[in-house]
Design an enzyme around this catalytic site. Structure first.
Site, PDB file in Angstrom:
ATOM      1  N   TRP A   1     -31.911   5.523 -10.341  1.00  0.00           N
ATOM      2  CA  TRP A   1     -32.038   6.725  -9.504  1.00  0.00           C
ATOM      3  C   TRP A   1     -33.411   6.691  -8.893  1.00  0.00           C
ATOM      4  O   TRP A   1     -34.385   6.723  -9.612  1.00  0.00           O
ATOM      5  CB  TRP A   1     -31.868   8.012 -10.315  1.00  0.00           C
TER       6      TRP A   1
ATOM      7  N   TYR B   1     -33.878  10.105 -18.335  1.00  0.00           N
ATOM      8  CA  TYR B   1     -35.177   9.913 -17.690  1.00  0.00           C
ATOM      9  C   TYR B   1     -36.346   9.940 -18.649  1.00  0.00           C
ATOM     10  O   TYR B   1     -37.345   9.259 -18.436  1.00  0.00           O
ATOM     11  CB  TYR B   1     -35.417  11.017 -16.641  1.00  0.00           C
TER      12      TYR B   1
ATOM     13  N   GLN C   1     -27.932  15.391  -1.595  1.00  0.00           N
ATOM     14  CA  GLN C   1     -29.299  14.889  -1.560  1.00  0.00           C
ATOM     15  C   GLN C   1     -29.557  13.874  -0.451  1.00  0.00           C
ATOM     16  O   GLN C   1     -30.701  13.691  -0.052  1.00  0.00           O
ATOM     17  CB  GLN C   1     -29.665  14.292  -2.926  1.00  0.00           C
TER      18      GLN C   1
ATOM     19  N   ASN D   1     -27.185  10.042 -17.884  1.00  0.00           N
ATOM     20  CA  ASN D   1     -28.369  10.168 -17.029  1.00  0.00           C
ATOM     21  C   ASN D   1     -29.554  10.397 -17.954  1.00  0.00           C
ATOM     22  O   ASN D   1     -29.599  11.394 -18.685  1.00  0.00           O
ATOM     23  CB  ASN D   1     -28.240  11.357 -16.073  1.00  0.00           C
TER      24      ASN D   1
ATOM     25  N   ARG E   1     -23.419   4.032  -6.800  1.00  0.00           N
ATOM     26  CA  ARG E   1     -22.889   5.310  -7.287  1.00  0.00           C
ATOM     27  C   ARG E   1     -23.275   6.391  -6.285  1.00  0.00           C
ATOM     28  O   ARG E   1     -24.450   6.696  -6.113  1.00  0.00           O
ATOM     29  CB  ARG E   1     -23.469   5.649  -8.668  1.00  0.00           C
TER      30      ARG E   1
ATOM     31  N   TRP F   1     -33.513  18.681  -4.919  1.00  0.00           N
ATOM     32  CA  TRP F   1     -33.079  20.026  -5.331  1.00  0.00           C
ATOM     33  C   TRP F   1     -34.195  21.068  -5.153  1.00  0.00           C
ATOM     34  O   TRP F   1     -34.785  21.119  -4.075  1.00  0.00           O
ATOM     35  CB  TRP F   1     -32.529  19.974  -6.767  1.00  0.00           C
TER      36      TRP F   1
ATOM     37  N   PHE G   1     -38.097   9.872  -5.568  1.00  0.00           N
ATOM     38  CA  PHE G   1     -37.499   9.061  -6.637  1.00  0.00           C
ATOM     39  C   PHE G   1     -36.995   7.709  -6.126  1.00  0.00           C
ATOM     40  O   PHE G   1     -36.389   6.954  -6.867  1.00  0.00           O
ATOM     41  CB  PHE G   1     -36.306   9.806  -7.261  1.00  0.00           C
TER      42      PHE G   1
ATOM     43  N   HIS H   1     -21.130  16.478  -7.730  1.00  0.00           N
ATOM     44  CA  HIS H   1     -22.558  16.435  -8.015  1.00  0.00           C
ATOM     45  C   HIS H   1     -23.187  17.693  -7.400  1.00  0.00           C
ATOM     46  O   HIS H   1     -23.980  17.611  -6.457  1.00  0.00           O
ATOM     47  CB  HIS H   1     -23.181  15.139  -7.484  1.00  0.00           C
TER      48      HIS H   1
ATOM     49  N   GLU I   1     -23.604  15.956 -14.902  1.00  0.00           N
ATOM     50  CA  GLU I   1     -24.487  16.866 -15.647  1.00  0.00           C
ATOM     51  C   GLU I   1     -24.003  18.311 -15.680  1.00  0.00           C
ATOM     52  O   GLU I   1     -24.675  19.211 -15.160  1.00  0.00           O
ATOM     53  CB  GLU I   1     -25.905  16.807 -15.062  1.00  0.00           C
TER      54      GLU I   1
ATOM     55  N   GLU J   1     -27.887   7.139 -14.295  1.00  0.00           N
ATOM     56  CA  GLU J   1     -29.156   7.454 -13.601  1.00  0.00           C
ATOM     57  C   GLU J   1     -30.311   7.141 -14.531  1.00  0.00           C
ATOM     58  O   GLU J   1     -30.268   7.460 -15.724  1.00  0.00           O
ATOM     59  CB  GLU J   1     -29.272   8.948 -13.228  1.00  0.00           C
TER      60      GLU J   1
END
Ligand code: GBH
Length: 484
Positions: A426, A307, A26, A305, A83, A434, A442, A128, A174, A377
């Site tokens: 994050w 959200y 990313q 993680n 991280r 992605w 973000f 990742h 994840e 995250e």
């Protein structure tokens, strides 16, 4: 949950870590530099229609060349940890674990050294999502059991090269997303569409075994001398029962078992959750006695993680992907009185629900013997197309509210008894999101994609900075960081 006072750093225990997070594909870019091999994401993005804006991570935000500047900015803002993830094909271009790339190793040595010079602790994720393409092409990637051995070789090389300085390792980020979206729905690399078949469960199985293998390597060869911790990062959307009906409550437990239990039950309780076995039958691989032994308590901390949250209602033939159909549940974003669960961020899936993180942390604490937890995250996005000027972009007051709310809820979870040791926002920077490409931002730090990828701290970064320094929130005229 009662009225909250403004959250302060002093609401957290001594030694609690605040950091920022990113991942290699990313942010790094430099697709063909330093001897790097292609990853499945490099190739997935070549099919332009896989990515909303037809973009890719070939350049991304160029952290490969700008890591020094990025580390300096992190330090100025006052973060204590970073991280990041290590790109497997930068270390082993063909993934086979025989030919290590000296240039790849040098890049992460430089990054880690720069962090430590500034007093920032490195938290390294080994995987990742950027699998060496060769491991996909030649053996089916996570569908092959051979990958477990290759991952162990790669992990060992990372521990050996970086473990004198890296004390917090995350094996896999994840695994659920790779399983369901990578090998089921196909919206993530490698784009396998086998939603109704065994593929997602096989990909999950091998990720679990790869985690356990890497954990064992660390324990046997490095733990005594290096003294670090090795964890696994899971994503969990909080699930709250839609009503008091028994079937909704059971569907809610099921939803949590299909997210967290899938990975944590084999580690803490010796097998996949019974409800997954009942509903999936032979689609769910069996854990051998040897697997169970390797997996048993093979975790030093749980990375979470988190959200967003949803209400869960029992529905016999739900809409949506097969993974939800076997669970006979629907995820609902409205209370039963019709009111939305929270404000929406930009991504279609992301509603702002601060109380959800407190419940998720308490659920993990209660269900899994109060493990050490890091929030690895947490954050929200805005829509790139809705931003017209730089000053508008930097005035991200909604994100400031998001962090205040969620961080206060983490402090409450700690008071409730959850053993939370750290929190990572994050993301440090806007980056390649992605399948959504660069359409979603973000970052705490704005990246000007049209202007040389320059970095500009948003209001949320400045809020964080004051929070970390223990300064009063009223004192919000500190724009030091934007000068210079
Ligand atoms: C994290 O995943 C990732 O670790 C990180 O790399 C990413 O940038 C960040 O989220 C923000 O998205 O299932 O159809 O709704 C969090 C879990 C998985 C949530 C994918 C959103 C979108 C596709 N995310 N999901 S869908």
């Amino acid at each position: 949950d009662g009225a909250l006072k403004e959250v302060r750093r002093s609401d957290f225990p001594e030694g609690f870590v605040f950091g920022v997070a990113t991942s290699a594909y990313q942010v790094e870019g430099a697709r063909r530099e330093g001897g790097k091999g292609d990853s499945i994401w490099d190739v997935f993005c070549e099919k332009k229609e896989n990515i909303m804006d037809r973009s890719n991570g070939e350049i991304a935000v160029d952290q490969y060349h700008r890591y020094k500047e990025d580390v300096e900015l992190m330090a100025k803002l006052g973060f204590g940890a970073y991280r990041f993830s290590i790109s497997w094909p930068r270390i082993f271009p063909d993934g086979l674990g025989t030919k290590i790339s000296a240039e790849g190793v040098a890049y992460y040595n430089n990054l880690i050294d720069s962090l430590l010079e500034k007093g920032i602790q490195p938290y390294a994720t080994l995987y990742h999502w950027d699998l060496p393409y060769n491991l996909h092409n030649s053996m089916g990637g996570w569908l092959s059991e051979k990958i477990v051995e290759y991952f162990a070789l790669y992990a060992e090389a990372c521990f050996a090269n970086f473990g004198d300085r890296v004390k917090h390792w995350i094996t896999i980020n994840e695994p659920l997303q790779t399983a369901v979206n990578g090998y089921g729905v196909g919206i993530f690399a490698p784009g396998v569409r086998e939603d109704t078949s065994i593929e997602p469960y096989l990909a999950a199985h091998h990720q679990l075994l790869a985690h356990a293998a890497a954990y064992a390597v660390y324990k046997e060869k490095f733990k005594a001398t290096q003294g670090g911790d090795v964890g696994l990062v899971l994503d969990c959307e909080w699930a709250e029962a839609f009503s008091d009906k028994e079937e909704d409550k059971i569907a809610t437990e099921r939803r949590l078992d299909f997210q967290l239990g899938w990975y944590l039950d084999p580690i803490f309780y010796g097998d996949y959750p019974a409800v997954m076995r009942q509903r999936l039958g032979d689609k769910l691989p069996k854990l051998s006695e040897k697997d169970k032994e390797l997996l048993s308590n093979a975790i030093d901390f749980v990375g979470l993680n988190h959200y967003t949250s949803r209400f869960i209602s029992h529905v016999q033939k739900p809409r949506g992907i097969h993974f939800y159909q076997v669970q006979e549940m629907e995820r609902i974003a409205k209370w039963n009185n019709g009111e939305v669960i929270g404000d929406k961020a930009a991504s279609e899936w992301l509603y702002i629900v601060p109380w959800g993180i407190r419940r998720t942390l308490n659920y993990i604490a209660t269900r899994y013997r109060n493990p050490k937890i890091y929030v690895t995250e947490n954050g929200m996005d805005e829509e790139d197309s809705e931003i017209s000027t730089l000053s508008e972009a930097l005035n991200d007051i909604k994100r400031v509210g998001y962090f205040k709310g969620y961080i206060a809820a983490v402090a409450q979870a700690i008071r409730d008894g959850a053993d939370v040791r750290g929190y990572f926002a994050w993301s440090f920077l806007d980056n390649f999101e992605w399948a959504q490409g660069y359409t979603k931002r973000f970052g705490l730090v704005y990246v000007d994609y049209k202007n040389g990828l320059t970095r500009h701290p948003k209001a949320s970064a400045l809020w964080f900075s004051r929070f970390l320094k223990g300064e009063d929130d009223e004192d919000n005229n500190n724009t030091e960081i934007n000068k210079g």
